[in-house]
Design a protein around this motif. Structure first.
Motif, PDB file in Angstrom:
ATOM      1  N   VAL A  32      78.575 -19.538  48.584  1.00 26.34           N
ATOM      2  CA  VAL A  32      77.398 -19.862  47.770  1.00 26.34           C
ATOM      3  C   VAL A  32      76.309 -20.462  48.649  1.00 26.34           C
ATOM      4  CG1 VAL A  32      76.503 -21.288  45.896  1.00 26.34           C
ATOM      5  CG2 VAL A  32      78.739 -20.192  45.645  1.00 26.34           C
ATOM      6  N   ARG A  33      76.664 -21.447  49.445  1.00 20.16           N
ATOM      7  CA  ARG A  33      75.674 -22.094  50.319  1.00 20.16           C
ATOM      8  C   ARG A  33      75.076 -21.102  51.317  1.00 20.16           C
ATOM      9  NH1 ARG A  33      79.627 -26.082  49.977  1.00 20.16           N
ATOM     10  NH2 ARG A  33      80.545 -25.462  51.959  1.00 20.16           N
ATOM     11  N   PHE A  34      75.916 -20.226  51.861  1.00 22.25           N
ATOM     12  CA  PHE A  34      75.468 -19.266  52.869  1.00 22.25           C
ATOM     13  C   PHE A  34      74.426 -18.307  52.302  1.00 22.25           C
ATOM     14  CE2 PHE A  34      75.881 -15.189  55.095  1.00 22.25           C
ATOM     15  CZ  PHE A  34      75.664 -15.583  56.413  1.00 22.25           C
ATOM     16  N   ILE A  45      70.000 -17.802  52.824  1.00 19.95           N
ATOM     17  CA  ILE A  45      69.315 -16.550  53.146  1.00 19.95           C
ATOM     18  C   ILE A  45      68.281 -16.209  52.084  1.00 19.95           C
ATOM     19  CG2 ILE A  45      69.640 -14.061  53.507  1.00 19.95           C
ATOM     20  CD1 ILE A  45      72.499 -14.751  54.468  1.00 19.95           C
ATOM     21  N   LYS A  46      68.663 -16.350  50.812  1.00 19.80           N
ATOM     22  CA  LYS A  46      67.802 -15.962  49.685  1.00 19.80           C
ATOM     23  C   LYS A  46      68.009 -16.985  48.564  1.00 19.80           C
ATOM     24  CE  LYS A  46      66.387 -11.635  47.414  1.00 19.80           C
ATOM     25  NZ  LYS A  46      66.295 -11.989  45.991  1.00 19.80           N
ATOM     26  N   PRO A  47      67.199 -18.027  48.517  1.00 17.20           N
ATOM     27  CA  PRO A  47      67.440 -19.141  47.588  1.00 17.20           C
ATOM     28  C   PRO A  47      67.501 -18.749  46.118  1.00 17.20           C
ATOM     29  CG  PRO A  47      65.843 -19.765  49.258  1.00 17.20           C
ATOM     30  CD  PRO A  47      66.060 -18.294  49.419  1.00 17.20           C
ATOM     31  N   ASP A  48      66.806 -17.682  45.732  1.00 19.91           N
ATOM     32  CA  ASP A  48      66.779 -17.326  44.310  1.00 19.91           C
ATOM     33  C   ASP A  48      67.899 -16.376  43.913  1.00 19.91           C
ATOM     34  OD1 ASP A  48      65.835 -15.141  45.720  1.00 19.91           O
ATOM     35  OD2 ASP A  48      64.247 -14.651  44.277  1.00 19.91           O
ATOM     36  N   ILE A  49      68.792 -16.081  44.831  1.00 16.51           N
ATOM     37  CA  ILE A  49      69.884 -15.162  44.504  1.00 16.51           C
ATOM     38  C   ILE A  49      70.819 -15.834  43.503  1.00 16.51           C
ATOM     39  CG2 ILE A  49      71.681 -15.780  46.195  1.00 16.51           C
ATOM     40  CD1 ILE A  49      71.669 -12.716  46.925  1.00 16.51           C
ATOM     41  N   ILE A  50      71.376 -15.044  42.594  1.00 19.12           N
ATOM     42  CA  ILE A  50      72.315 -15.552  41.590  1.00 19.12           C
ATOM     43  C   ILE A  50      73.728 -15.282  42.077  1.00 19.12           C
ATOM     44  CG2 ILE A  50      73.137 -15.336  39.210  1.00 19.12           C
ATOM     45  CD1 ILE A  50      70.287 -14.322  38.514  1.00 19.12           C
ATOM     46  N   VAL A  51      74.547 -16.311  42.141  1.00 22.04           N
ATOM     47  CA  VAL A  51      75.944 -16.146  42.550  1.00 22.04           C
ATOM     48  C   VAL A  51      76.822 -16.161  41.305  1.00 22.04           C
ATOM     49  CG1 VAL A  51      77.861 -17.007  43.909  1.00 22.04           C
ATOM     50  CG2 VAL A  51      75.513 -17.201  44.784  1.00 22.04           C
ATOM     51  N   PHE A  52      77.473 -15.029  41.060  1.00 25.87           N
ATOM     52  CA  PHE A  52      78.378 -14.869  39.920  1.00 25.87           C
ATOM     53  C   PHE A  52      79.813 -14.843  40.421  1.00 25.87           C
ATOM     54  CE2 PHE A  52      81.089 -11.825  37.654  1.00 25.87           C
ATOM     55  CZ  PHE A  52      81.218 -12.495  36.446  1.00 25.87           C
ATOM     56  N   VAL A  53      80.708 -15.539  39.726  1.00 26.14           N
ATOM     57  CA  VAL A  53      82.123 -15.565  40.094  1.00 26.14           C
ATOM     58  C   VAL A  53      82.962 -15.079  38.919  1.00 26.14           C
ATOM     59  CG1 VAL A  53      84.075 -16.975  40.836  1.00 26.14           C
ATOM     60  CG2 VAL A  53      81.773 -17.462  41.708  1.00 26.14           C
TER      61      VAL A  53
END
Length: 422
Positions: free
Chosen positions: A191-193, A197-205
């Motif tokens: 998530v941090r990585f 790179i792209k702060p507005d990216i959405i991380v889904f798990v």
């Protein structure tokens, strides 16, 4: 130790030795269960859950206070802004598709960073052509495989993230893959990585099979949205159907609009009399998950004694409830699943054989003598009929039931092997 009359002395002695070796592991599982039980209890008390919250409405389901209060309980447990917990979410695959189709728009790209998703999602995403897939709506897909040591390929991820990469998806559990499941803390590194790179990216798990296995969840480490099924861990063996999503409030709102209709969202959707089971199942979930984990470790310890390859190994930390055993032949896989089915409370007389299942390219064999159809937190075992003929074992509402099924499966397989040798 109870002296099961139908098992050999050698098998029972091996089981006793395995349990003695696993005593420190079992104590650690109990510690995690206690911490999670405290977390769940505090969420119930904070939200002042009362008998009135078990009631359901009719029709539109306006103002169902129990439904709304349960969603706040989930948000508190997962330490996030909001949650959506509904019987209208039919399964884990539905919960994942609901999440992805809510946060992605035409022209966006979805990047899986744990390899290809499991088989039943291929049609949802559009990897395999299917109507109403993400691909049909102009959403593209890419992926990076895990590295050889099953770690994230951070260099590969960096290369794959493009201006239109809207969401990164992480599958916590292994699915039908030969890899380790991922800890919430390690997911946090990814998530941090990606956000650097792209702060507005959405991380889904995809959190299926992982809830309450650890003290922390992916949302504790920055995941924007998680999803799972209530007939897996968080339903505690009582929820008869349903799924959940938890995370950022703006994303949950989009998911609610996708589930019902824009403008209606979470305000509609009667819970059809299941609220007590949703609440009570959640209250039991930490303990039930601990029983499933003990079953997984016991299975690994026993199978390793008889020369079968397991993942995780008996001494390895588990990050989901799924335990795999490579059985080598279709006959062994069939014998193993058949013995688990025969050890079930429900449908113990039903024969197991590989058959076609929606969403899977290979025939799948499944033992699932459950009170709730397809419930993976109840004792079950399944696997695709392809090499190396791996059994995916999960669940068990009590350790004692799981232990009996494991002994039965090993006894049947060993007897079959001896007959072949003769």
């Amino acid at each position: 130790m109870f002296d099961y009359p139908e098992f050999s002395r050698d098998l029972l002695d091996a089981a006793k030795e395995a349990e003695e070796e696993l005593a420190p592991v079992f104590r650690q599982i109990d510690d995690i269960s206690e911490a999670n039980q405290y977390k769940v209890l505090n969420a119930f008390r904070k939200n002042r859950i009362a008998e009135q919250h078990f009631n359901s409405g009719t029709g539109y389901g306006y103002s169902e206070s129990g439904r709304d209060r349960l969603e706040q309980v989930y948000a508190d447990i997962f330490h996030c802004e909001d949650a959506l917990v509904r019987p209208q979410i039919t399964c884990g695959t539905h919960a994942i598709y609901l999440a992805l189709s809510s946060i992605l728009l035409p022209g966006d790209e979805l990047l899986y960073i744990t390899g290809m998703p499991y088989d039943s999602l291929e049609m949802s995403i559009g990897i395999t052509s299917c109507a109403m897939s993400l691909s049909e709506f102009g959403i593209t897909f890419d992926h990076t495989d895990l590295a050889g040591d099953m770690s994230f390929d951070f260099d590969g991820i960096k290369e794959k993230i493009k201006p239109n990469t809207k969401a990164v998806a992480i599958q916590r559990s292994k699915g039908y893959k030969k890899r380790a499941s991922l800890s919430s803390e390690y997911i946090g590194e990814a998530v941090r990585f990606v956000k650097e790179i792209k702060p507005d990216i959405i991380v889904f798990v995809d959190n299926c099979y992982g809830e309450f296995v650890e003290i922390h969840e992916p949302t504790d480490f920055g995941a924007d949205l998680i999803a799972g099924s209530l007939i897996k861990n968080p339903g505690g063996g009582l929820a008869p159907t349903g799924g959940y999503l938890a995370g950022r409030a703006d994303l949950i709102e989009r998911c609610a609009f996708r589930l019902t209709a824009p403008g209606l969202g979470r305000e509609v959707g009667t819970t059809q009399g299941v609220m007590r089971l949703f609440y009570q199942g959640l209250s039991l979930a930490p303990k039930v998950v601990s029983q499933a984990l003990k079953n997984a470790h016991f299975l690994a310890a026993m199978c390793e004694r008889f020369g079968f390859e397991t993942s995780p190994g008996k001494d390895e930390t588990h990050h989901c409830i799924v335990q795999t055993v490579d059985l080598g032949t279709p006959e062994n896989l069939t014998a193993f699943c058949s013995a688990v089915q025969a050890s079930s409370y429900v449908d113990s007389y039903v024969a197991c054989e590989g058959s076609d299942m929606p969403g899977y390219s290979d025939k799948v064999i499944m033992a699932s003598g459950a009170f709730i159809s397809g419930s993976s937190i109840e004792l079950s075992c399944d696997g695709p009929m392809r090499e190396p003929y791996t059994a995916y074992f999960q669940g068990g509402l009590t350790y004692e039931h799981g232990k009996y099924a494991i002994l039965s499966a090993l006894s049947k397989m060993l007897a079959r092997t001896q007959d072949v040798d003769k």
